[in-house]
Each structure stands twice: as structure tokens, then as C-alpha cells.
Design an enzyme around this catalytic site. Sequence first.
Site, PDB file in Angstrom:
ATOM      1  N   ASN A   1       0.807  -1.216   0.000  1.00 51.69           N
ATOM      2  CA  ASN A   1       0.000   0.000   0.000  1.00 51.69           C
ATOM      3  C   ASN A   1       0.847   1.276   0.000  1.00 51.69           C
ATOM      4  O   ASN A   1       1.691   1.476   0.881  1.00 51.69           O
ATOM      5  CB  ASN A   1      -0.899  -0.030   1.248  1.00 51.69           C
TER       6      ASN A   1
ATOM      7  N   HIS B   1     -14.688  -4.964  11.149  1.00 46.97           N
ATOM      8  CA  HIS B   1     -14.323  -3.633  11.651  1.00 46.97           C
ATOM      9  C   HIS B   1     -15.559  -2.800  11.942  1.00 46.97           C
ATOM     10  O   HIS B   1     -16.268  -2.415  11.021  1.00 46.97           O
ATOM     11  CB  HIS B   1     -13.558  -2.870  10.577  1.00 46.97           C
TER      12      HIS B   1
ATOM     13  N   ARG C   1     -13.696  -5.663  15.753  1.00 46.70           N
ATOM     14  CA  ARG C   1     -12.740  -4.628  16.143  1.00 46.70           C
ATOM     15  C   ARG C   1     -13.486  -3.320  16.336  1.00 46.70           C
ATOM     16  O   ARG C   1     -14.338  -2.967  15.513  1.00 46.70           O
ATOM     17  CB  ARG C   1     -11.690  -4.489  15.037  1.00 46.70           C
TER      18      ARG C   1
ATOM     19  N   TYR D   1      -7.184   7.328  12.844  1.00 38.95           N
ATOM     20  CA  TYR D   1      -7.066   6.013  12.227  1.00 38.95           C
ATOM     21  C   TYR D   1      -8.300   5.156  12.533  1.00 38.95           C
ATOM     22  O   TYR D   1      -8.769   5.129  13.672  1.00 38.95           O
ATOM     23  CB  TYR D   1      -5.812   5.263  12.726  1.00 38.95           C
TER      24      TYR D   1
ATOM     25  N   ASP E   1      -7.194  -1.629  17.647  1.00 38.64           N
ATOM     26  CA  ASP E   1      -5.900  -1.353  17.001  1.00 38.64           C
ATOM     27  C   ASP E   1      -5.429   0.038  17.431  1.00 38.64           C
ATOM     28  O   ASP E   1      -6.076   1.041  17.113  1.00 38.64           O
ATOM     29  CB  ASP E   1      -6.093  -1.404  15.474  1.00 38.64           C
TER      30      ASP E   1
ATOM     31  N   HIS F   1      -2.609   1.269  16.468  1.00 35.78           N
ATOM     32  CA  HIS F   1      -1.899   1.758  15.287  1.00 35.78           C
ATOM     33  C   HIS F   1      -0.642   2.549  15.653  1.00 35.78           C
ATOM     34  O   HIS F   1      -0.438   3.688  15.206  1.00 35.78           O
ATOM     35  CB  HIS F   1      -2.844   2.576  14.380  1.00 35.78           C
TER      36      HIS F   1
ATOM     37  N   GLU G   1      -3.801  -4.236  19.554  1.00 35.03           N
ATOM     38  CA  GLU G   1      -2.883  -4.384  18.407  1.00 35.03           C
ATOM     39  C   GLU G   1      -1.962  -3.180  18.246  1.00 35.03           C
ATOM     40  O   GLU G   1      -2.388  -2.033  18.446  1.00 35.03           O
ATOM     41  CB  GLU G   1      -3.750  -4.548  17.148  1.00 35.03           C
TER      42      GLU G   1
ATOM     43  N   GLU H   1       1.751  -6.626  11.540  1.00 35.87           N
ATOM     44  CA  GLU H   1       1.216  -6.500  10.174  1.00 35.87           C
ATOM     45  C   GLU H   1       2.241  -5.900   9.221  1.00 35.87           C
ATOM     46  O   GLU H   1       2.170  -6.127   8.020  1.00 35.87           O
ATOM     47  CB  GLU H   1      -0.090  -5.695  10.157  1.00 35.87           C
TER      48      GLU H   1
ATOM     49  N   ARG I   1       0.805 -10.971  13.587  1.00 36.20           N
ATOM     50  CA  ARG I   1      -0.087 -10.520  12.508  1.00 36.20           C
ATOM     51  C   ARG I   1       0.534 -10.511  11.113  1.00 36.20           C
ATOM     52  O   ARG I   1      -0.067 -10.040  10.155  1.00 36.20           O
ATOM     53  CB  ARG I   1      -0.625  -9.122  12.853  1.00 36.20           C
TER      54      ARG I   1
ATOM     55  N   HIS J   1      -3.025 -10.193   9.180  1.00 41.44           N
ATOM     56  CA  HIS J   1      -3.505  -8.928   8.642  1.00 41.44           C
ATOM     57  C   HIS J   1      -4.446  -9.224   7.465  1.00 41.44           C
ATOM     58  O   HIS J   1      -4.124 -10.057   6.620  1.00 41.44           O
ATOM     59  CB  HIS J   1      -2.275  -8.156   8.161  1.00 41.44           C
TER      60      HIS J   1
ATOM     61  N   ASP K   1      -6.250  -3.416   1.633  1.00 43.10           N
ATOM     62  CA  ASP K   1      -5.128  -3.219   0.714  1.00 43.10           C
ATOM     63  C   ASP K   1      -4.401  -4.534   0.406  1.00 43.10           C
ATOM     64  O   ASP K   1      -3.438  -4.544  -0.359  1.00 43.10           O
ATOM     65  CB  ASP K   1      -4.146  -2.159   1.243  1.00 43.10           C
TER      66      ASP K   1
ATOM     67  N   GLU L   1      -8.156 -11.352  10.206  1.00 41.39           N
ATOM     68  CA  GLU L   1      -8.841 -10.086   9.928  1.00 41.39           C
ATOM     69  C   GLU L   1      -9.564 -10.182   8.581  1.00 41.39           C
ATOM     70  O   GLU L   1      -9.045 -10.742   7.621  1.00 41.39           O
ATOM     71  CB  GLU L   1      -7.816  -8.942   9.868  1.00 41.39           C
TER      72      GLU L   1
ATOM     73  N   TRP M   1       1.663   7.377  12.301  1.00 39.81           N
ATOM     74  CA  TRP M   1       0.275   7.211  11.864  1.00 39.81           C
ATOM     75  C   TRP M   1      -0.141   5.788  12.096  1.00 39.81           C
ATOM     76  O   TRP M   1       0.622   4.863  11.890  1.00 39.81           O
ATOM     77  CB  TRP M   1       0.105   7.559  10.382  1.00 39.81           C
TER      78      TRP M   1
HETATM   79  C1  GCO Z   1      -5.249  -3.178  10.086  1.00 37.94           C
HETATM   80  C2  GCO Z   1      -4.273  -2.195   9.585  1.00 37.94           C
HETATM   81  C3  GCO Z   1      -4.626  -1.447   8.354  1.00 37.94           C
HETATM   82  C4  GCO Z   1      -3.423  -0.634   7.874  1.00 37.94           C
HETATM   83  C5  GCO Z   1      -3.336  -0.669   6.390  1.00 37.94           C
HETATM   84  C6  GCO Z   1      -2.124   0.051   5.886  1.00 37.94           C
HETATM   85  O1  GCO Z   1      -5.146  -3.511  11.250  1.00 37.94           O
HETATM   86  O2  GCO Z   1      -6.066  -3.614   9.301  1.00 37.94           O
HETATM   87  O3  GCO Z   1      -3.719  -1.438  10.618  1.00 37.94           O
HETATM   88  O4  GCO Z   1      -5.780  -0.686   8.489  1.00 37.94           O
HETATM   89  O5  GCO Z   1      -3.479   0.674   8.318  1.00 37.94           O
HETATM   90  O6  GCO Z   1      -3.340  -2.005   6.000  1.00 37.94           O
HETATM   91  O7  GCO Z   1      -1.878  -0.248   4.568  1.00 37.94           O
HETATM   92 MG    MG Z   2      -3.497  -2.809  12.245  1.00 37.43          MG
END
Ligand code: GCO
Ligand code: MG
Length: 402
Positions: free
Chosen positions: A37, A122, A147, A159, A210, A212, A236, A262, A283, A312, A316, A339, A402
Site C-alpha cells: 500500500n 471492523h 474490532r 485512524y 488497534d 496503530h 494491536e 502486520e 499478525r 492482517h 489493501d 482479519e 500514523w
Molecule cells: C489493520 C491495519 C490497516 C493498515 C493498512 C495500511 O489492522 O487492518 O492497521 O488498516 O493501516 O493495512 O496499509
Molecule cells: Mg493494524
Amino acid sequence: MKIISAKVIVTCPGRNFVTLKIETDEGVYGVGDATLNGRELAVVAYLEEHVIPCLIGRDPHQIEDIWQYLYRGAYWRRGPVTMTSIAAVDMCLWDIKGKVAGLPVYQLLGGKCRTGVMVYGHANGTSIEDTIEVAQTYKAMGYKAIRLQCGVPGLASTYGVSKDKMFYEPADADLPTENIWSTEAYLRVVPELFKAARAALGEEVHLLHDVHHRLTPIEAGRLGKDLEPYRPFWMEDAVVAENQDNFKLIRQHTTTPIAVGEIFSSLWDAKDLIQNQLIDYIRATVVHAGGISHLKKLAAFADIYNVRTGCHGATDLSPICMAAALHFDVSIPNFGLQEYMRHTEETDAVFPHGYSFDDGYLRVPEAPGLGVDIDEDLAAKYPYKRAYLPVNRLQDGTLFNW
Ligand code: GCO
Ligand code: MG
């Protein structure tokens, strides 16, 4: 049998996907996901310029030898671009082997250890109430694991929270959008979200979150502790996984299970975390961690330390990766959770596939090979569009994670 050609297909049915297709002299072909991605074309160049020329004339049945050739042979080991490229080749070769054998890939991996793959969906919303409403919808759809991400009061966006509550696509602009972040505001809202969610959704559904990569270890320890009464399935990416000693501090403060990985591209990114039992779920997934062949090794290593998988499965990662992940998920003993963000109808049409959702589980395709394909004519109707993930700044302008 010989590989006679290989090509890279880039398509954007709402978001970008990179696909490798390998063809053989016997007419059998295989497909592999190669999507990274926001850095898609780096993988395209790596495959076209540096991998495909080495594949022509090789026996596609020699999956492990070709894997070693591309990994050791590059001299420059690991890294997301290299490992995504190797993963794409690996997926193609397992697909070909399955088609030749007339068996779904999971049979070649040792057969099924379970009948279905439990997935999590999600649920997101700008407020706690909105998020719970969406979570109720997922529960009604049969999801056993959900989630939860909600907006943070005072922040314009964050996010995991989208305008479309059932679909989330963070790579949203041809230059990165800028988000503003406040850890203090975030740490106030998440325990409230989980408290309300547990009360509304009952005791049985698994709840996940998550972070993030946004907390320091001690902040992560505190969040984990605050969430303990609501028994989250996992927390996560609580911290960035560069200095992995960070995870020791989290472990000292909370029994909330920890998931990470991930963005890991190989076993070597996860080894110390697993061996020191600092995580509960790994992940890493097929497309970014060297394919089915390498992920099998990672999972076998994790099994020794009671670490389970949690691949993961964001949008994407293409349906080809999802199909490959499902063959992997059903065939290993230490599967944890998968996921499943669901692709749009446009994406599903470009990648016809044989997996399906049924009462909280994805069922693995039963067709020979991976059980997924690419419709090249349809793919050609959606040209590549540059798209970036956002960047994050603190309220004073400091660039953040991010
Ligand atoms: C998740 C991930 C995604 C990522 C994305 C980045 O837990 O699914 O954190 O949302 O942000 O895959 O390319
Ligand atoms: Mg994630």
C-alpha cells in the site's frame, strides 16, 4: 514443466492492487498478490526488472528452491519490497502446484485443522454510540469477533474511523492527508468505548482494538490495564515494534493480550518477540512476509511459544492474498483469528474467488490451487491511481506515527 512467462498487472477498482501472474509451458498459470500500500510501483519495478528474468525456464514445482534463490540470491535480504515480491512468486507457485495436483492448496500444506476460519470485522464510528450501533450490525451478520475504533473527541479524524461506517479505506489521497493526534484525548475515550461495548454486546463476542503504533510502552501498559475488565481479545500495535524491548514494559503492566506484526516482512522481525513471549498474536501475513512458504515457518516457530496467528486482512491486501491466507489459516495448528475487512463489489468482480463468509467464519476455497483468479479485461478498465496513507502530527505540529 517450465515457467515460460510472467507479468505484473496493476489495477485500481477503488484502490490499487498489484498482481503477479506466472504462466507455464503446460498452459497452467498461477496468481499472486504483490500489493504494498502506497509503494505499489516499487514492487512492480522489483518484479519486472529483477525477479521475472530469473524465473523464465525454471520448474515451477521447485517452490522452496525458487524461494531460496530469490531470498539468498538477491544478497540484499528482507525488507518489504523484496519480501512482497518473493511472496507474490510463492503464491503463484503454490497455485500452480495445486492446479496440477487437482487439489486445493490447503491439502498440500497438510490438510485442514479446522472447518472454518474465524474472522473479525471492523466496527467504527465517530462516537461511541455510532460505533456500538455498527458493532451490533456485525453481530447480527454473525461475526464472533469485532474490532472497535471510534472518533476521539476534539480530533477531526483518526485512524480506523471512516465516513462509510461499513468500509474503511485509509489510502485516500494522491498526496498524504495530515491528521492531528492527541494521546491524552485518545486514552480517555477507548476505555469508555470498551465499557459501553461490553455492556451493549454481551459477554461472548470477542472485542479487539488497534492502537496503530501511537503509544509509548508505559501508556500502552496503562491502556491494556484499563481495558482488562472488558476482556479484549487483543490490543494491536500498541507501540512501534522497532525497539522490541518496549514490549517488556507493556507485559509488566497488563494481561491484555498483545498482537503485532502486520508490517513485519519476515520471521526475523518477530523472532525475539515470540521467543521472549512478549506477544500473543503474530499478525504477519502472506503477501508482506514472504508468502505461504515463509509464513509456515514463522507459524511453526510461534507455536513452540504458544503464540497464535492473527493475519492482517485489510482491504489493501487483495482477494488473492485473502485466499492464500485462508489456505494457511486452516492448515496450521496455532491459528488464532483472521482479519476480514471485506472488499468492495468492484474489487470482488476483478478477483473472482471461491471463499465465502458464513456465520462468523470464512470458508476456504475448494477449487484446485488457491481458488482465486484475476479478470484481466476488467482489471484493465481501472488504471493505477497514486494514493498515499495519511501522516499524523501532534497538536503542536510535530510529525508523529500514523
Ligand atoms: C489493520 C491495519 C490497516 C493498515 C493498512 C495500511 O489492522 O487492518 O492497521 O488498516 O493501516 O493495512 O496499509
Ligand atoms: Mg493494524
